[in-house]
Design a protein around this motif. Structure first.
Motif, PDB file in Angstrom:
ATOM      1  N   PRO A   4       0.536  -1.479   0.060  1.00  0.00           N
ATOM      2  CA  PRO A   4      -0.181   0.081   0.324  1.00  0.00           C
ATOM      3  C   PRO A   4       0.574   1.150  -0.178  1.00  0.00           C
ATOM      4  CG  PRO A   4      -0.853  -1.610   1.200  1.00  0.00           C
ATOM      5  CD  PRO A   4      -0.239  -1.791   1.341  1.00  0.00           C
ATOM      6  N   GLY A   5       1.942   0.695   0.478  1.00  0.00           N
ATOM      7  CA  GLY A   5       3.308   2.229   0.548  1.00  0.00           C
ATOM      8  C   GLY A   5       3.359   2.895  -1.005  1.00  0.00           C
ATOM      9  N   TRP A   6       3.394   2.301  -1.376  1.00  0.00           N
ATOM     10  CA  TRP A   6       3.127   2.070  -3.407  1.00  0.00           C
ATOM     11  C   TRP A   6       2.594   3.730  -3.698  1.00  0.00           C
ATOM     12  CZ3 TRP A   6       7.866   2.941  -5.312  1.00  0.00           C
ATOM     13  CH2 TRP A   6       9.315   1.732  -4.813  1.00  0.00           C
ATOM     14  N   VAL A   7       0.791   3.359  -3.091  1.00  0.00           N
ATOM     15  CA  VAL A   7       0.205   3.985  -2.963  1.00  0.00           C
ATOM     16  C   VAL A   7       0.199   5.977  -3.622  1.00  0.00           C
ATOM     17  CG1 VAL A   7      -2.105   5.069  -2.914  1.00  0.00           C
ATOM     18  CG2 VAL A   7      -1.896   2.947  -3.317  1.00  0.00           C
ATOM     19  N   GLY A   8       0.102   6.582  -4.275  1.00  0.00           N
ATOM     20  CA  GLY A   8       0.778   8.556  -4.310  1.00  0.00           C
ATOM     21  C   GLY A   8       2.461   8.362  -4.719  1.00  0.00           C
ATOM     22  N   GLN A   9       2.987   7.348  -5.562  1.00  0.00           N
ATOM     23  CA  GLN A   9       4.678   7.451  -5.538  1.00  0.00           C
ATOM     24  C   GLN A   9       4.730   7.381  -7.648  1.00  0.00           C
ATOM     25  OE1 GLN A   9       6.869   7.991  -3.808  1.00  0.00           O
ATOM     26  NE2 GLN A   9       5.598   7.508  -1.583  1.00  0.00           N
ATOM     27  N   ARG A  10       5.351   7.650  -8.201  1.00  0.00           N
ATOM     28  CA  ARG A  10       5.702   7.896  -8.849  1.00  0.00           C
ATOM     29  C   ARG A  10       5.591   6.280  -9.624  1.00  0.00           C
ATOM     30  NH1 ARG A  10       9.452   9.339 -10.992  1.00  0.00           N
ATOM     31  NH2 ARG A  10      10.166   9.417  -9.037  1.00  0.00           N
ATOM     32  N   ILE A  11       5.745   5.484 -10.471  1.00  0.00           N
ATOM     33  CA  ILE A  11       5.759   4.292 -11.839  1.00  0.00           C
ATOM     34  C   ILE A  11       6.646   4.344 -12.113  1.00  0.00           C
ATOM     35  CG2 ILE A  11       5.105   3.083 -13.623  1.00  0.00           C
ATOM     36  CD1 ILE A  11       2.636   3.204 -12.472  1.00  0.00           C
ATOM     37  N   GLY A  12       7.771   5.686 -11.719  1.00  0.00           N
ATOM     38  CA  GLY A  12       8.802   5.955 -12.682  1.00  0.00           C
ATOM     39  C   GLY A  12       9.464   5.419 -11.164  1.00  0.00           C
ATOM     40  N   ARG A  13       9.457   5.767  -9.545  1.00  0.00           N
ATOM     41  CA  ARG A  13      10.071   5.662  -8.656  1.00  0.00           C
ATOM     42  C   ARG A  13      10.099   3.905  -8.447  1.00  0.00           C
ATOM     43  NH1 ARG A  13       9.645   7.584  -2.687  1.00  0.00           N
ATOM     44  NH2 ARG A  13      11.525   6.026  -1.881  1.00  0.00           N
ATOM     45  N   LEU A  14       8.430   2.751  -9.131  1.00  0.00           N
ATOM     46  CA  LEU A  14       8.123   1.639  -8.799  1.00  0.00           C
ATOM     47  C   LEU A  14       9.569   1.335  -9.975  1.00  0.00           C
ATOM     48  CD1 LEU A  14       6.676  -0.688  -7.304  1.00  0.00           C
ATOM     49  CD2 LEU A  14       4.894  -0.398  -9.130  1.00  0.00           C
ATOM     50  N   GLU A  15       9.890   1.340 -10.885  1.00  0.00           N
ATOM     51  CA  GLU A  15      10.079   1.029 -12.167  1.00  0.00           C
ATOM     52  C   GLU A  15      11.945   0.890 -11.431  1.00  0.00           C
ATOM     53  OE1 GLU A  15       7.830   1.163 -16.613  1.00  0.00           O
ATOM     54  OE2 GLU A  15       9.239   3.100 -15.695  1.00  0.00           O
ATOM     55  N   GLU A  16      12.345   1.728 -10.853  1.00  0.00           N
ATOM     56  CA  GLU A  16      13.506   1.948 -10.774  1.00  0.00           C
ATOM     57  C   GLU A  16      14.136   0.838  -9.291  1.00  0.00           C
ATOM     58  OE1 GLU A  16      13.812   5.790  -9.372  1.00  0.00           O
ATOM     59  OE2 GLU A  16      13.728   6.825 -11.377  1.00  0.00           O
ATOM     60  N   ALA A  17      12.497   0.839  -8.379  1.00  0.00           N
ATOM     61  CA  ALA A  17      12.858   0.605  -7.521  1.00  0.00           C
ATOM     62  C   ALA A  17      12.918  -1.389  -7.739  1.00  0.00           C
ATOM     63  CB  ALA A  17      12.129   0.517  -6.163  1.00  0.00           C
ATOM     64  N   SER A  18      12.245  -1.868  -9.069  1.00  0.00           N
ATOM     65  CA  SER A  18      12.320  -3.367  -9.351  1.00  0.00           C
ATOM     66  C   SER A  18      12.978  -3.171 -10.610  1.00  0.00           C
ATOM     67  CB  SER A  18      10.200  -3.358  -9.593  1.00  0.00           C
ATOM     68  OG  SER A  18      10.022  -3.063 -10.577  1.00  0.00           O
ATOM     69  N   GLY A  19      12.872  -2.287 -10.891  1.00  0.00           N
ATOM     70  CA  GLY A  19      13.783  -3.213 -12.529  1.00  0.00           C
ATOM     71  C   GLY A  19      13.130  -3.756 -13.122  1.00  0.00           C
ATOM     72  N   ALA A  20      12.066  -3.584 -13.623  1.00  0.00           N
ATOM     73  CA  ALA A  20      10.922  -4.164 -14.003  1.00  0.00           C
ATOM     74  C   ALA A  20      10.144  -3.269 -15.170  1.00  0.00           C
ATOM     75  CB  ALA A  20      10.231  -5.013 -13.703  1.00  0.00           C
ATOM     76  N   ARG A  21       9.749  -3.051 -15.924  1.00  0.00           N
ATOM     77  CA  ARG A  21       8.592  -2.323 -16.988  1.00  0.00           C
ATOM     78  C   ARG A  21       7.529  -2.574 -16.653  1.00  0.00           C
ATOM     79  NH1 ARG A  21      10.539  -1.070 -23.123  1.00  0.00           N
ATOM     80  NH2 ARG A  21      12.741  -1.470 -21.948  1.00  0.00           N
ATOM     81  N   VAL A  22       6.556  -1.375 -16.038  1.00  0.00           N
ATOM     82  CA  VAL A  22       5.302  -0.872 -16.090  1.00  0.00           C
ATOM     83  C   VAL A  22       5.151  -1.370 -17.362  1.00  0.00           C
ATOM     84  CG1 VAL A  22       3.438  -0.857 -15.087  1.00  0.00           C
ATOM     85  CG2 VAL A  22       5.446  -0.791 -13.979  1.00  0.00           C
ATOM     86  N   SER A  23       3.662  -2.002 -18.340  1.00  0.00           N
ATOM     87  CA  SER A  23       3.566  -2.338 -19.907  1.00  0.00           C
ATOM     88  C   SER A  23       2.305  -1.132 -19.448  1.00  0.00           C
ATOM     89  CB  SER A  23       2.948  -3.438 -19.804  1.00  0.00           C
ATOM     90  OG  SER A  23       4.702  -4.299 -19.937  1.00  0.00           O
ATOM     91  N   PHE A  24       1.058  -1.225 -18.222  1.00  0.00           N
ATOM     92  CA  PHE A  24      -0.560  -0.658 -18.397  1.00  0.00           C
ATOM     93  C   PHE A  24      -0.490  -1.127 -17.163  1.00  0.00           C
ATOM     94  CE2 PHE A  24      -1.637  -4.815 -19.572  1.00  0.00           C
ATOM     95  CZ  PHE A  24      -2.720  -5.102 -18.841  1.00  0.00           C
ATOM     96  N   VAL A  25      -1.881   0.048 -16.836  1.00  0.00           N
ATOM     97  CA  VAL A  25      -2.133   0.116 -15.344  1.00  0.00           C
ATOM     98  C   VAL A  25      -3.606  -0.296 -15.979  1.00  0.00           C
ATOM     99  CG1 VAL A  25      -2.647   1.330 -13.304  1.00  0.00           C
ATOM    100  CG2 VAL A  25      -0.732   1.665 -13.751  1.00  0.00           C
ATOM    101  N   THR A  26      -4.807  -0.670 -14.929  1.00  0.00           N
ATOM    102  CA  THR A  26      -6.029  -0.630 -15.248  1.00  0.00           C
ATOM    103  C   THR A  26      -6.756  -0.182 -14.238  1.00  0.00           C
ATOM    104  OG1 THR A  26      -5.852  -2.779 -16.008  1.00  0.00           O
ATOM    105  CG2 THR A  26      -7.856  -2.064 -15.145  1.00  0.00           C
ATOM    106  N   ARG A  27      -7.149   1.004 -14.028  1.00  0.00           N
ATOM    107  CA  ARG A  27      -7.659   2.268 -13.707  1.00  0.00           C
ATOM    108  C   ARG A  27      -9.012   2.096 -13.823  1.00  0.00           C
ATOM    109  NH1 ARG A  27      -4.557   7.531 -12.797  1.00  0.00           N
ATOM    110  NH2 ARG A  27      -3.491   6.093 -11.772  1.00  0.00           N
TER     111      ARG A  27
END
Length: 222
Positions: A155-178
């Motif tokens: 839940p701590g990732w809510v409010g964070q940038r996708i870019g930061r999530l990618e940097e932390a995981s080393g993976a590429r976010v292809s798409f988000v279902t919203r």
């Protein structure tokens, strides 16, 4: 494009109507002539009564000029045989088969026949909503090296940038279902509560990506 569909059940008839609305010419094959009622009076494509993997039946449906073939009958064996006939005997480039048995689906996927494992997909998606943890592979290349997966996140990732999530995981976010719709994210896009995050990654990196998503963001400067 001309498209041949084997099976005029709920999936086949809906697929046929959708493709015709998009401007394609469509032929539907089914052993039961009464099944064509599902197409409705407004359907202008061909209705061919016969066995979907019979070559003469397929020729009648226009398989020789078809750019795609979908096998969506209720039988796994019939679907995969028809898909192989369409590809190997008639050279149809885009072929897909619906398979109920997920073990068979994986085997045929490796043989180069794209499959849709209906029961597995439905069950997995239901479990995903009930037990949101880890990663749920949605697609993988025939070699199994690269996967598209929905990855649960802290839940701590809510409010964070996708870019930061990618940097932390080393993976590429292809798409988000919203809110039920797919969104192509930018690195500046912010994760919102309820978002489903779909990631493209190497299978070998899956455990590390799951861990990064589950851990939550580290404090800035650490």
């Amino acid at each position: 494009m001309h498209i041949v569909i084997m099976g005029c059940g709920r999936v086949g008839s809906a697929l046929a109507r959708t493709l015709e609305k998009q401007g394609h010419s469509v032929a539907v094959v089914d052993q039961d002539p009464t099944a064509f009622r599902r197409l409705g009076a407004g359907f202008n494509g061909r209705r061919v009564t016969g066995v979907g993997f019979d070559q003469d039946t397929l020729r009648e449906a226009g398989i020789e000029e078809a750019g795609a073939f979908a096998a969506v009958s209720s039988g796994d064996n019939s679907n995969i045989i028809a898909a192989r006939v369409a590809r190997e005997n008639f050279g149809v480039e885009n072929v897909a088969a619906r398979i109920y048995d997920p073990r068979r689906a994986e085997v045929y996927q490796r043989l180069g026949i794209p499959t849709v494992a209906t029961v597995r997909w439905t069950a997995d998606q239901m479990l995903r909503r009930l037990l949101p943890s880890g990663a749920e592979p949605l697609w993988q290349d025939p070699s199994g090296t690269v996967q598209l997966a929905e990855v649960a996140y802290h839940p701590g990732w809510v409010g964070q940038r996708i870019g930061r999530l990618e940097e932390a995981s080393g993976a590429r976010v292809s798409f988000v279902t919203r809110l039920g719709e797919g969104v192509l994210p930018s690195p500046q896009m912010v994760v919102q509560e309820g978002d489903l995050v779909h990631v493209m990654l190497r299978r070998a990196d899956l455990t590390a990506v799951e861990a990064a998503f589950a851990q939550g963001p580290k404090e800035e400067g650490h």
